[in-house]
Design a protein around this motif. Structure first.
Motif, mmCIF file in Angstrom:
data_model
loop_
_atom_site.group_PDB
_atom_site.id
_atom_site.type_symbol
_atom_site.label_atom_id
_atom_site.label_comp_id
_atom_site.label_asym_id
_atom_site.label_seq_id
_atom_site.Cartn_x
_atom_site.Cartn_y
_atom_site.Cartn_z
ATOM 1 N N VAL A 95 0.830 -1.193 0.000
ATOM 2 C CA VAL A 95 0.000 0.000 0.000
ATOM 3 C C VAL A 95 0.870 1.250 0.000
ATOM 4 C CG1 VAL A 95 -1.625 1.333 1.375
ATOM 5 C CG2 VAL A 95 -1.929 -1.134 1.124
ATOM 6 N N VAL A 96 1.873 1.252 0.859
ATOM 7 C CA VAL A 96 2.743 2.434 0.946
ATOM 8 C C VAL A 96 3.437 2.661 -0.403
ATOM 9 C CG1 VAL A 96 4.811 3.346 2.020
ATOM 10 C CG2 VAL A 96 3.108 2.155 3.390
ATOM 11 N N ALA A 97 3.950 1.564 -0.963
ATOM 12 C CA ALA A 97 4.663 1.697 -2.233
ATOM 13 C C ALA A 97 3.745 2.252 -3.307
ATOM 14 C CB ALA A 97 5.218 0.345 -2.652
ATOM 15 N N LEU A 98 2.514 1.736 -3.350
ATOM 16 C CA LEU A 98 1.569 2.192 -4.374
ATOM 17 C C LEU A 98 1.276 3.670 -4.224
ATOM 18 C CD1 LEU A 98 -0.986 -0.724 -4.537
ATOM 19 C CD2 LEU A 98 0.277 0.243 -6.437
ATOM 20 N N VAL A 126 -8.098 -6.374 1.414
ATOM 21 C CA VAL A 126 -8.967 -5.263 1.038
ATOM 22 C C VAL A 126 -8.178 -3.966 0.991
ATOM 23 C CG1 VAL A 126 -10.863 -3.835 1.853
ATOM 24 C CG2 VAL A 126 -11.083 -6.315 1.829
ATOM 25 N N ALA A 127 -7.329 -3.774 1.994
ATOM 26 C CA ALA A 127 -6.545 -2.535 2.026
ATOM 27 C C ALA A 127 -5.659 -2.442 0.793
ATOM 28 C CB ALA A 127 -5.695 -2.489 3.299
ATOM 29 N N PHE A 128 -5.019 -3.552 0.455
ATOM 30 C CA PHE A 128 -4.113 -3.534 -0.693
ATOM 31 C C PHE A 128 -4.873 -3.308 -2.000
ATOM 32 C CE2 PHE A 128 -1.674 -5.662 -4.035
ATOM 33 C CZ PHE A 128 -0.520 -4.907 -3.948
ATOM 34 N N THR A 129 -5.980 -4.038 -2.148
ATOM 35 C CA THR A 129 -6.774 -3.870 -3.377
ATOM 36 C C THR A 129 -7.252 -2.436 -3.520
ATOM 37 O OG1 THR A 129 -7.632 -6.036 -2.810
ATOM 38 C CG2 THR A 129 -8.559 -4.986 -4.735
ATOM 39 N N LEU A 130 -7.677 -1.888 -2.401
ATOM 40 C CA LEU A 130 -8.172 -0.515 -2.408
ATOM 41 C C LEU A 130 -7.078 0.435 -2.908
ATOM 42 C CD1 LEU A 130 -10.870 0.625 -1.636
ATOM 43 C CD2 LEU A 130 -9.979 1.196 0.603
ATOM 44 N N ALA A 131 -5.880 0.251 -2.357
ATOM 45 C CA ALA A 131 -4.770 1.119 -2.772
ATOM 46 C C ALA A 131 -4.465 0.914 -4.251
ATOM 47 C CB ALA A 131 -3.537 0.817 -1.932
ATOM 48 N N LEU A 132 -4.492 -0.349 -4.673
ATOM 49 C CA LEU A 132 -4.190 -0.672 -6.065
ATOM 50 C C LEU A 132 -5.183 -0.022 -7.014
ATOM 51 C CD1 LEU A 132 -2.147 -2.517 -7.528
ATOM 52 C CD2 LEU A 132 -3.904 -4.268 -7.536
ATOM 53 N N LYS A 133 -6.456 -0.183 -6.692
ATOM 54 C CA LYS A 133 -7.487 0.355 -7.578
ATOM 55 C C LYS A 133 -7.492 1.879 -7.549
ATOM 56 C CE LYS A 133 -9.073 -3.661 -8.752
ATOM 57 N NZ LYS A 133 -8.835 -4.209 -10.080
ATOM 58 N N TYR A 134 -7.215 2.403 -6.390
ATOM 59 C CA TYR A 134 -7.145 3.865 -6.277
ATOM 60 C C TYR A 134 -6.059 4.401 -7.200
ATOM 61 C CZ TYR A 134 -5.593 8.280 -4.247
ATOM 62 O OH TYR A 134 -5.173 9.577 -4.076
ATOM 63 N N LYS A 135 -4.903 3.737 -7.111
ATOM 64 C CA LYS A 135 -3.789 4.169 -7.939
ATOM 65 C C LYS A 135 -4.135 3.998 -9.423
ATOM 66 C CE LYS A 135 -0.181 6.161 -7.574
ATOM 67 N NZ LYS A 135 -0.039 7.301 -6.663
ATOM 68 N N TYR A 136 -4.777 2.881 -9.689
ATOM 69 C CA TYR A 136 -5.123 2.605 -11.080
ATOM 70 C C TYR A 136 -6.032 3.707 -11.630
ATOM 71 C CZ TYR A 136 -7.014 0.492 -15.205
ATOM 72 O OH TYR A 136 -7.374 0.274 -16.495
ATOM 73 N N HIS A 137 -7.021 4.051 -10.814
ATOM 74 C CA HIS A 137 -7.956 5.081 -11.238
ATOM 75 C C HIS A 137 -7.244 6.401 -11.449
ATOM 76 C CE1 HIS A 137 -11.446 7.577 -11.525
ATOM 77 N NE2 HIS A 137 -11.112 8.235 -10.435
ATOM 78 N N GLN A 138 -6.322 6.669 -10.529
ATOM 79 C CA GLN A 138 -5.590 7.915 -10.635
ATOM 80 C C GLN A 138 -4.769 7.955 -11.932
ATOM 81 O OE1 GLN A 138 -2.616 8.618 -7.704
ATOM 82 N NE2 GLN A 138 -3.759 10.333 -6.849
ATOM 83 N N LYS A 139 -4.182 6.841 -12.281
ATOM 84 C CA LYS A 139 -3.293 6.796 -13.446
ATOM 85 C C LYS A 139 -4.059 6.844 -14.760
ATOM 86 C CE LYS A 139 1.045 6.122 -12.176
ATOM 87 N NZ LYS A 139 2.138 6.921 -12.689
ATOM 88 N N THR A 140 -5.144 6.104 -14.799
ATOM 89 C CA THR A 140 -5.801 5.936 -16.099
ATOM 90 C C THR A 140 -7.074 6.756 -16.220
ATOM 91 O OG1 THR A 140 -7.106 4.104 -15.299
ATOM 92 C CG2 THR A 140 -4.979 3.565 -16.237
ATOM 93 N N GLY A 141 -7.619 7.163 -15.082
ATOM 94 C CA GLY A 141 -8.842 7.940 -15.131
ATOM 95 C C GLY A 141 -10.079 7.131 -15.419
ATOM 96 N N THR A 142 -9.938 5.833 -15.514
ATOM 97 C CA THR A 142 -11.127 5.039 -15.789
ATOM 98 C C THR A 142 -11.525 4.257 -14.543
ATOM 99 O OG1 THR A 142 -12.117 3.362 -17.175
ATOM 100 C CG2 THR A 142 -9.816 3.054 -16.601
ATOM 101 N N TYR A 143 -12.788 3.971 -14.469
ATOM 102 C CA TYR A 143 -13.255 3.163 -13.352
ATOM 103 C C TYR A 143 -14.024 1.957 -13.894
ATOM 104 C CZ TYR A 143 -17.135 6.107 -14.639
ATOM 105 O OH TYR A 143 -18.068 6.784 -15.371
ATOM 106 N N ASP A 144 -13.945 1.799 -15.211
ATOM 107 C CA ASP A 144 -14.688 0.717 -15.849
ATOM 108 C C ASP A 144 -13.741 -0.465 -16.025
ATOM 109 O OD1 ASP A 144 -16.127 -0.988 -17.331
ATOM 110 O OD2 ASP A 144 -16.486 0.392 -19.018
ATOM 111 N N LEU A 145 -14.068 -1.595 -15.392
ATOM 112 C CA LEU A 145 -13.169 -2.755 -15.464
ATOM 113 C C LEU A 145 -13.049 -3.298 -16.882
ATOM 114 C CD1 LEU A 145 -13.941 -4.666 -12.194
ATOM 115 C CD2 LEU A 145 -11.803 -3.612 -12.877
ATOM 116 N N ASP A 146 -14.046 -3.011 -17.712
ATOM 117 C CA ASP A 146 -13.959 -3.499 -19.089
ATOM 118 C C ASP A 146 -12.845 -2.808 -19.865
ATOM 119 O OD1 ASP A 146 -15.897 -5.213 -18.575
ATOM 120 O OD2 ASP A 146 -17.324 -4.482 -20.080
ATOM 121 N N GLN A 147 -12.383 -1.684 -19.362
ATOM 122 C CA GLN A 147 -11.265 -1.011 -20.024
ATOM 123 C C GLN A 147 -9.931 -1.672 -19.684
ATOM 124 O OE1 GLN A 147 -11.944 1.602 -22.027
ATOM 125 N NE2 GLN A 147 -14.107 1.408 -21.543
#
Lengths: 763, 116
Positions: free
Chosen positions: A754-757, B88-109
């Motif tokens: 999480v921190v890294a991300l 959950v915490a990790f997924t949340l961070a991952l998806k948050y970052k993903y959204h930030q990077k790509t601007g999409t929230y649609d998993l089909d993208q």
């Protein structure tokens, strides 16, 4: 004996570490290895003559019947002598030939690995072991063909050779496995004893065809022949060694070796002669219209391989003898001719026979060597080739069923061979015009010593055929055919039918040569009309088709939509689960309604309503908070059913989750309706199927009968050994402390993740 | 009482699966939470339910042996809850970052692993 294979593999490694001072002698040094083995093999002849064998047997993987069982008998000896003998000269030749090429280190490694594997192939007495060496030769052949891998068509030829032979190899392996199942062993010697039961088994025909698939593809039989001309992209020493003298004979060897097991049947004597005869004729015919010297040689090699296969297929004592002699004949002259072709290529810069000529005056030694080999190829006395051809005719005439056809095919092919021999000899060496790119001069010693000795070998053996027959052929024949035969090889047989056929062949060849100006254009026109289909192109098209199919397939299955992957997983799991659930016998479910507690029902209702809220809400906040309600409801359930620690943990975690969500949520997108109504309904259906299945599982969970749950141990020993009254806690920190350590590690890694991300962009 | 809980488990699984099949990023995470809760409950239930008898060791003075709740599944579930939280915490961070990077929230993208 097993050492000899090891020595060659060791030499492959050693070749990399030859000090640079000795590099000018590299080929010579390396050739000492096969030469030593060759001499060792010669010393075994007296022992093998009395039907003795050299044998070593070690078990490797006895479970699957794979043993390191090596056996040197008369048949192996012929091949082993060819491999090591020609191999030594090839190394010397290659030493000069490969100068100016990049990565010659690799070349020697490949070549020696090939030599070791090929030797292993002919020494294997275990079919699985043989298969391993078989594939090794295929792989080293691939590497050698593709040696000049920077050129597109070289790569194409290499991959084509690999695919064709590997495909055949797989067929052969399945044949071996079936044979192993029928006979219960992979040891060839033990199979021979069961020959009659194998032949009468229902699987005989499939076994034969599968094994023939391997032999035919390796030995370039029609319709697999097309990879061999392509393999001429390899450097000339490789063509001389692998693709004429040794590796392509592996299929011949295999069939000769298996003849006592599978031979002497109608199928054997029909399929093999047919394919072999067709290959013999097609190869000889196609050789006529080639312009590339190496291509001509490649097609005549195909023809020779066809002849050998035909002789094996005829399956009489005489034909086997003919096959063995012709095998030696061909290896000697064809190895020579390929090396000569390589020398000419080096010296003139071309292999196109339309440009070559006059070389007899400029490269006299090479010419003498080549002419000796060509004499043998044309089957003229006093070369060994003459004896070979004579005995082939004799065998043809005495074919059990189809003597007429076989003899005619043989004569036509041989007429073509005579023609090709004269044609090459005239065109390349004596014609009065020369248009090559370089001014040719006599080659150095390295270039003619190897081919020279091989060609002389053909002459000497032709003059002393009796010794060859006594020492080499007879022991080998004893292996193939159980009964002893009296083999007498002679140069002069007298005026009989065979001699007349020989005369006819020679005259035919000469006549065709004289008519060449009319005939060659005619053949070219015929080729254009009837042989327009090129097998190698068809093969490439086939491979491309497979690739396109796979690509299309992958696009459909691996489409990249996560939710459809999940959907498939869920549906499959649910379908199998429901199936199992319905089929399980203990179907009665106790549903004591009176035991249902009011509290539980209330909590269940709250959870259900909150779940629905989460699902249906359009507000992110509502969804998260109602999800929190679900979590708290579950905590209450834990509390009611005596799980205090769980309740506390669940409360904490749920609270944390909600807090984190609320912190992040406003940075996440709003809910949007992305799916259509129909897809929502479909997903709801799937979800209900899975959910219903899980309910069923939960209800039946009670029926699980675990023998002596280990929980009792924990309950009993917690206070005494773990020093704690709260048993759950004691389990976590004491009995299963390592699990907890693992859990902490997981959490830590997640936290680091999480921190890294979150920090990715800041740096 | 198992019947009630069994139905609750079914409901939670249904909700989890349905959410996982949505295209929205956030709903995917909610789905994971539902599935993990449902599974915990299933493990807990499968050991049998005991009311009001937490798994505490017997005191020395007590005479009759009590039938306490099975401690083992509780320990397992406790571990699972915590690890579920980590996921959950990790997924949340991952998806948050993903959204930030790509601007999409649609998993089909999200169809390719490569950037192209």
């Amino acid at each position: 004996m097993e050492l000899s294979i090891g020595i060659l593999f060791a030499a492959a490694v050693l070749s990399l570490s030859i000090p640079s001072r000795l590099r000018p002698l590299k080929g010579w040094i390396l050739s000492l290895f096969p030469l030593g083995i060759f001499i060792f093999l010669l010393t075994t002849i007296p022992e093998l003559q009395n039907n003795g064998v050299l044998e070593t047997n070690r078990s490797w993987m006895p479970g699957i019947g794979l043993n390191l069982h090596l056996l040197l008998d008369g048949l192996s000896l012929i091949f082993a002598l060819l491999i090591t003998g020609i191999g030594s000269f090839i190394l010397i030749y290659a030493h000069q030939y490969m100068q100016g090429y990049a990565h010659t280190n690799r070349f020697y490694v490949y070549l020696l690995v090939f030599m070791g594997s090929m030797l292993g192939l002919v020494l294997s007495a275990n079919l699985l072991l043989l298969f391993i060496f078989w594939e090794l030769t295929g792989i080293s052949s691939f590497l050698l063909i593709g040696f000049k891998h920077k050129e597109e068509n070289v790569r194409q030829s290499a991959i084509q050779a690999l695919l064709v032979t590997a495909f055949g190899g797989l067929m052969m392996l399945s044949g071996f496995v079936m044979l192993g199942l029928v006979s219960g062993t992979y040891e060839i010697n033990q199979m021979i004893g069961q020959s009659s039961s194998i032949i009468n088994h229902g699987w005989y025909l499939p076994i034969l065809i599968l094994i023939l698939g391997g032999a035919f593809s390796k030995s370039a039989q029609f319709p697999f022949h097309f990879w061999l001309p392509g393999a001429m992209q390899a450097p000339s020493p490789v063509s001389a060694f692998l693709h004429s003298a040794t590796m392509v004979k592996a299929g011949i060897y295999l069939m000769a070796r298996l003849n006592p097991v599978l031979g002497n049947t109608m199928e054997w004597q029909t399929i093999i002669p047919l394919i072999g005869g067709a290959t013999m004729l097609i190869g000889a015919y196609l050789a006529l219209t080639q312009k590339d010297l190496k291509a001509i040689l490649a097609y005549t090699t195909i023809s020779a391989l066809g002849t050998l296969m035909l002789l094996i297929g005829i399956d009489t004592e005489l034909s086997m003898k003919a096959a063995l002699i012709y095998l030696i004949v061909h290896a000697l002259y064809k190895g020579t001719l390929f090396m000569v072709a390589g020398s000419i290529d080096k010296k003139t810069g071309t292999r196109n026979i339309d440009l070559l000529g006059t070389l007899a005056y400029r490269m006299p030694i090479t010419t003498v060597v080549a002419l000796l080999a060509l004499l043998s190829m044309a089957g003229l006395p006093p070369m060994l080739g003459f004896i070979g051809k004579e005995i082939i005719y004799e065998a043809n005439i005495q074919t059990p069923n189809v003597a007429g056809i076989v003899t005619t095919l043989g004569v036509i092919s041989n007429i073509f061979m005579v023609w090709v021999s004269i044609f090459i000899g005239y065109r390349v060496f004596f014609r009065k015009s020369y248009q090559g790119y370089k001014t040719p001069s006599e080659t150095s010693f390295h270039f003619w010593i190897g081919p020279g000795i091989l060609a002389l070998g053909g002459l000497i053996l032709g003059l002393f055929p009796y010794q060859l027959g006594e020492n080499i052929i007879q022991p080998a024949l004893g292996v193939i055919q159980a009964e002893q035969l009296d083999i007498k090889l002679k140069l002069w047989h007298g005026f009989n039918r065979v001699f007349l056929l020989s005369m006819f062949t020679l005259l035919g060849g000469v006549a065709l040569f004289l008519l060449r100006h009319q005939l060659i254009p005619f053949f070219r026109r015929v080729n254009k009309k009837f042989f327009d289909v090129r097998f190698s192109d068809m093969f490439t098209g086939f491979i491309d088709g497979i690739m396109a199919f796979a690509k299309g397939h992958t696009k459909v299955i691996q489409h990249g939509y996560q939710r459809f992957y999940l959907m498939v997983i869920f549906l499959v799991v649910a379908a199998m689960g429901w199936f199992q659930l319905i089929n399980t016998r203990f179907w009665e479910i106790e549903m004591p309604v009176q035991q249902v507690s009011v509290y539980t029902v209330l909590i269940a209702l709250v959870i259900t309503v909150a779940t629905l809220f989460t699902l249906l809400s359009r507000s992110r906040l509502t969804a998260i908070i109602s999800m929190g309600v679900v979590g708290y409801g579950i905590a209450l359930i834990y509390l009611i059913y005596s799980a205090v620690d769980l309740a506390i943990t669940q409360l904490l975690v749920e609270t944390l989750t909600v807090v984190i969500f609320v912190l992040v949520i406003f940075k996440l997108p709003r809910f949007a309706s992305l799916s259509s109504r129909a897809s929502k309904l479909r997903d709801a259906g799937i979800a209900l199927i899975v959910g219903g299945f899980m309910t069923g599982i939960a209800m039946k969970a009670k029926h699980l009968e675990l023998k002596e749950p280990i929980s009792d141990f924990f309950v009993k020993n917690a206070p005494g050994k773990g020093f704690g009254d709260n048993i759950v806690n004691v389990i976590l920190v004491d009995f299963r402390a390592l699990d907890t350590l693992g859990e902490v590690t997981v959490l830590m890694i997640a936290a680091l993740g999480v921190v890294a991300l979150l920090k990715i962009d800041r740096s | 009482m198992e019947i009630t809980l069994s139905i609750v488990i079914g409901v939670l699984y249904t909700a989890g699966v349905y959410l996982l099949l949505r295209r929205s990023l956030v709903k995917l995470i909610l789905g994971i939470i539902f599935l993990s809760n449902a599974t915990n409950l299933l493990i807990f239930l499968s050991a049998g339910l005991t009311k009001g008898e937490p798994a505490f060791a017997q005191k020395a003075g007590e005479e009759t042996a009590r039938q306490v709740a099975d401690p083992l599944p509780q320990a397992l579930v406790l571990t699972a809850i915590v690890i579920g939280f980590g996921i959950v915490a990790f997924t949340l961070a991952l998806k948050y970052k993903y959204h930030q990077k790509t601007g999409t929230y649609d998993l089909d993208q999200v169809k390719q692993t490569d950037q192209s």
